[in-house]
Design an enzyme around this catalytic site. Structure first.
Site, short mmCIF file in Angstrom:
data_model
loop_
_atom_site.label_atom_id
_atom_site.label_comp_id
_atom_site.label_asym_id
_atom_site.label_seq_id
_atom_site.Cartn_x
_atom_site.Cartn_y
_atom_site.Cartn_z
N GLU B 171 44.35 36.98 43.93
CA GLU B 171 44.01 35.85 43.21
C GLU B 171 44.55 34.48 42.90
O GLU B 171 44.47 33.85 41.83
CB GLU B 171 43.33 36.45 41.59
N HIS B 483 35.90 44.91 42.62
CA HIS B 483 36.60 43.80 42.55
C HIS B 483 37.75 44.05 42.11
O HIS B 483 38.07 45.22 41.54
CB HIS B 483 35.92 43.14 41.02
N GLU B 508 35.22 32.79 39.19
CA GLU B 508 35.65 32.73 37.62
C GLU B 508 36.92 31.94 37.56
O GLU B 508 36.72 31.34 36.39
CB GLU B 508 36.01 34.22 37.39
#
Lengths: 713, 713
Positions: B171, B483, B508
């Site tokens: 991420e 996820h 997000e």
């Protein structure tokens, strides 16, 4: 019991600590709790004015926590109470168990952090139990135990009956030595095992049995080991202080906790009579009452099995020797060349079913029935078994129907090979398969290193697994006998479908080189304190090369000793482990095994000395029939018992199975005598026991016909 | 293809190694395989006479194995073949995929050990795939990978679009830099994450996208990651050589293998046209064909959800703030004081269902519906969720019935919190609960450090888990969108119920501080190579403080860019992620989201430059309707495309949603224009795109009425 009294500091310096005292119901045991300088909790234990536990520390060291839970406490509350109730176990040594204790709960508040910890003490006539409680509170929610710091300071260099501390196995022979000798003897104690991990030259496992020079018998153990790591003891052999040493996880942490939570109970049993240790039900009493509503499906059982022939190497668990390795679902066993030595084949199993039915046994265990045994250990194999796919020569439904027609229960075997995630993935399917095919009980195994890799058999992660498997089994009405799992801590009170564990050096080791002849005189003082052991006794052929010429192991026990084990090694699950043909060679001795009960209304320990001898008499549940047994250690002895346990005013026929005069576990193990005599509750017996020997007795009410032909004892 | 030819040593010294060559079907790519001195396997790759991979090592280092699988090989067999078949994906960018390659399988036998390893090469027009195979054999059964030693030697200091190597997360924002700069920029790249573990200052993750100074686009990745550890790349930045770096297990080992087995495919894509990289189906082609027989239950879906309001902090997943911590089954939520901000309540969910039904969406996702969210992360909590017990204000059956009455599918949420054993224990019950309550698809999550503790998200142990959850879902006819799981590697060909993953920095993060405006021009070249991403686009309100005054994050994108994502971020699962009220403020822009399809018969990449822009046109499955979208990076640009993809001889009405002249992702993100024009397949568009901007177009056949009112483009 006293409440708040000012007392001189337990370690010689004056503190203004409020000491608490707690006495046993009979007043012989006194525990003193106090806070030392700096708010450090301490306890000590005295039995009939003799020190059992000298002032010892309490508390826990926390990870990433400056304060830990070791000091800076004040006593903010104390509550005392008493409890006295009887309860009935589903199976056991006795019909009714009395749970009678005095309790002291001390609430400690840590000044700097405002955290609360409660230490709850329960004092029974035979010992002390205490645990740490972490109530729901704002300032203590999640915490990681770096190490528990419970101490047991011994009052001298006691004699101990111990096995080396290990995170993965308890299958060592016991060593008897002074505490000061543990360090030099530990390495020798730790024989090779398929999974073992030591941690300290002076680490030992619990339960630990000791005898002091002033005649006290002391046992240290734990009760209700749930969601916590298993406790070993590490000895400071300068000061003779044991400290708790928990089994770490893969990262070295010792426990992940979330308040509200409790630690297990730490137990200290003490008596000047060794028989009190064996008779104590304290470990069960500290566990929660039974959680299973309908227990009608939980039944003690005597069984035989396709097992000893593989253990001795006479036959194999594996079906084929053809492949370098196997993969479930990919290896086509129907095309494999059978090795011709596979024990778990339908024909052989039916032989055992016939033998069981003919001789009044309840069940047959079969190991090696399912695909995967060709490379089941030593490879850290993940998908090692599926617990439902049989070998081509094991016909599940045929065996199911045949056993049913003979009134025999088949006993399932789930060897997990330590591959615990794999077992959990299959466990519902496996349990369903059992129910669909008439299996109500399972022997599970955890041989080899654990997967997830890096975990140990006795870590919190695994304790959680054993409990998960047990509780799920209860949902399916399945009984569990878990081998290589953590040793039991009385959980069978709460979940009586836990009908057995191995978790110690069992009879199989007699075929792996032999165990010490006095091994069985130690086990009830150590391993059996928390629950029964599936010791699988009943070996009649001690020379293993007779079963498998390549195996020169010797069973260090006489036949009479093997018979006695059905009494002295209490278990609701008792195997007659030898091969049917060996029993058929000694039908008179075998008769005892056929007759002996496995569930009891009463038990009386008659003689006991750890490492030397144990003699017990038990009354069968339902029938009221009495049996007695005695196991002997290394040296010849004469066992002197009285039959005062029998009903007064009645005459009994006692069948006594004893060592022959020249019997010896090594040189003459199969020499025994069987004699029938008349006895009453006033009779006494002086019985010679061979080294590694013993005797077994079955009693029945004598009728007129019996009385005529027999002599009095 | 050539077979055996003597060739000068690839590294400049003469060897008597037999070199093999493998060419792509169109002849532009040539792979050369040879054994170097000492029997060490090497390969190299050339594209149109330009070096792509300089001579690079192959092989594996084994644990506790003197020899490993690196050297002392001879080539004992070679097999060449060709393959050319079409197959139809269940969902995808195109209706039919051509699987066309030339193959070379080299059998290597290690002299000293007599072990066999096969390296299988497949050459496609757009790149090379190769893997290691370990056939069933006597001398190689169980082995442990210490490290895989596959090298990718680069021909220069290329520009790379990379994220730092990490065992637990992908991420991170991408960094664009020369390979030589990775070392100095890696620490800065690794922003904080709830679970992260770096391993090397020059480690990067796959897939890795690069552009060379001589105009080549190169992508390194893997395909069919099954029962093996995820591959990262570690750069020797002296020599510009990448080497495979597998994710270790808890003990530092990199893989437990049992022959027969294969490694995943290592893939090298190369083209002088970046669009070929995006259009390539090589990763899918290297995976096994579909294993699910009836796929009628697998359906692409456009959805909204109770999610963004929690991500932004406007509402909460948790139901109550009353307790210091919660324990499932012990905490009585019915007595808890609701915090008044719980998003997943029945009333709010029905609002979303209404919104979905009114606007033609297929589904509604709800997060935070189940007990346990009060302390779901940061505590390494084992029993964190049970996946079946709703909060008091979430009425499962009422919502089920309401959704059904509106023709809406509810989408389930299983946040595991990384507590993987707990998830596996509950997974059957959880999947059954889904089917009983009308849920056919689940978004699963693995936020936080993994339990079993010590494992990493991308280790072999966890790759095995994700596959287990996916295959079990297929048994229940459940679609999975996982996820924080490992990034996909084309497995959706074999298991098309894997309809999505996140496994990268998604939308997000725009609410967690923002992502780089060019992030979405990199992702399709990196993360999306192995499978679609549930990127959850469609944000219209860029100033997050308008949703939650305490959150000052800004969405670094214009509205036109957000619309384009429905084209450029291919996914069978597309969310309109913003709150209904924000869509209602911009009904004209929202119209595009309502119209856009999620499943395609054809896709044509029109423009592409990693880190700068991507433009694609797609034809909807079934309707044949065309759509186009373009995302732009940091700098203003004019996108020049032709509409030659449209059917010849027809006139279309194109609705173009574009950035207004003064739009800017930061200062003026909501400025857009909507215009309708007439176009044919001969039309061309020159469209201004703002920084962080783009445009989206929907096409429909123009009818007479339409034609009358509109201008031509």
């Amino acid at each position: 019991m006293k409440k708040l009294i000012l007392i001189a500091c337990l370690c010689g310096c004056l503190t203004i600590a409020k000491a608490q005292q707690l006495k046993s119901p009979d007043g012989k045991l006194t525990m003193t709790f106090a806070l030392e300088d700096g708010g450090k909790p301490r306890y000590s234990l005295v039995y009939k004015n003799k020190d059992v536990i000298k002032p010892s520390k309490l508390g826990l060291e926390l990870k990433d926590d400056k304060k830990s839970l070791l000091s800076d406490f004040t006593v903010t509350d104390t509550k005392t109470s008493s409890f006295d109730e009887n309860w009935k176990p589903v199976w056991g040594e006795v019909k009714t168990i009395r749970n009678h204790y005095n309790e002291l709960a001390v609430t400690l508040t840590q000044k700097e952090t405002n955290r609360i910890m409660i230490i709850r003490f329960r004092m029974f006539n035979e010992g002390l139990g205490f645990r740490y409680e972490f109530p729901a509170q704002k300032n203590l929610t999640y915490f990681i135990v770096k190490e528990e710091k419970t101490q047991f300071a011994m009052a001298g260099d006691h004699t101990a009956f111990w096995i080396a501390g290990d995170y993965d196995t308890q299958e060592y022979d016991y060593t008897t030595s002074k505490l000061s000798e543990i360090r030099s003897l530990a390495a020798k104690n730790r024989k090779e095992n398929l999974s073992q991990t030591s941690f300290s030259p002076t680490g030992v496992q619990t339960s630990l049995m000791m005898k002091t020079s002033n005649g006290l018998y002391i046992n240290l153990h734990e009760a209700a080991l749930i969601n916590y790591a298993c406790m070993h003891l590490n000895l400071d052999d300068k000061n003779m202080i044991f400290e708790s040493w928990l089994t770490p996880d893969v990262k070295g942490d010792k426990g992940y906790m979330q308040a509200p939570a409790n630690s297990p109970w730490r137990t200290v049993m003490v008596s000047d009579d060794a028989r009190d240790i064996l008779a104590s039900k304290m470990t069960y009493n500290l566990n929660d009452p039974g959680k299973i509503e309908d227990t009608s499906w939980i039944k003690p059982i005597k069984y035989v099995g396709v097992w000893w022939e593989m253990i001795t190497g006479k036959s194999t668990w594996a079906y084929t020797d053809e492949y370098p390795s196997v993969q479930l679902g990919i290896t086509d066993y129907s095309k494999a060349r059978p090795n011709g030595k596979h024990g778990a084949n339908t024909t052989n199993v039916k032989k055992y079913i016939d033998f069981a039915a003919k001789n009044g046994f309840g069940g047959v265990l079969v190991e090696g029935w399912n695909e995967g045994w060709e490379d089941w250990y030593g490879h850290s194999k993940d998908y090692v078994f599926d617990f439902v796919t049989p070998y081509p020569d094991f016909n599940v439904s045929e065996i199911r129907d045949y056993a049913k027609s003979k009134g025999i229960k088949m006993i399932m075997h789930h060897e997990t090979s330590g591959s615990v995630r794999n077992y959990e993935r299959h466990i519902d399917t496996a349990y369903k398969f059992m129910k669909a095919n008439g299996y109500d009980a399972v022997k599970s195994g955890y041989v080899g290193n654990i997967l997830p890799r890096g975990e140990n058999h006795y870590s919190q992660w695994l304790i959680n697994h054993y409990q998960y498997a047990l509780e799920k089994a209860a949902e399916y009405k399945i009984m569990v006998n878990a081998h290589e799992a953590v040793r039991p801590t009385g959980i069978a009170r709460t979940y009586p479908n836990l009908i057995g564990n191995e978790s110690a050096r069992g009879t199989e080791y007699q075929a792996f080189g032999g165990s010490k002849p006095n091994h069985v005189t130690v086990l009830p003082f150590t391993r059996l304190i928390g629950g029964p052991m599936d010791y699988t006794p009943g070996i009649f052929e001690m020379d293993i090369s007779k079963l498998n010429p390549a195996n020169h192991s010797h069973v260090n026990s006489t036949i009479a000793n093997q018979l006695a084990l059905y009494l002295t090694m209490y278990s609701p699950l008792q195997m007659a482990a030898d091969l049917p043909e060996n029993y058929e060679r000694f039908p008179d001795a075998f008769q005892f095994i056929k007759d002996v009960a496995v569930d009891w209304d009463d038990s009386q320990y008659l003689e006991a000395e750890p490492g030397q001898y144990i003699t017990v008499a038990r009354m069968a549940k339902g029938t009221g029939q009495w049996f007695a047994g005695s196991v002997n250690g290394d040296n010849s002895r004469i066992s002197n018992i009285s039959f005062s346990f029998l009903a007064p005013g009645r005459t009994y026929e006692a069948t006594i199975y004893a060592d022959a005069k020249d019997a010896h576990y090594k040189t003459n193990p199969q020499a025994y005598t069987v004699r029938k005599v008349l006895v009453t509750n006033k009779s006494k017996l002086a019985q010679l026991c061979a080294p590694g020997g013993g005797y077994a007795i079955s009693f029945k009410i004598a009728n007129q016909a019996t009385v005529k032909g027999l002599k009095k004892l």
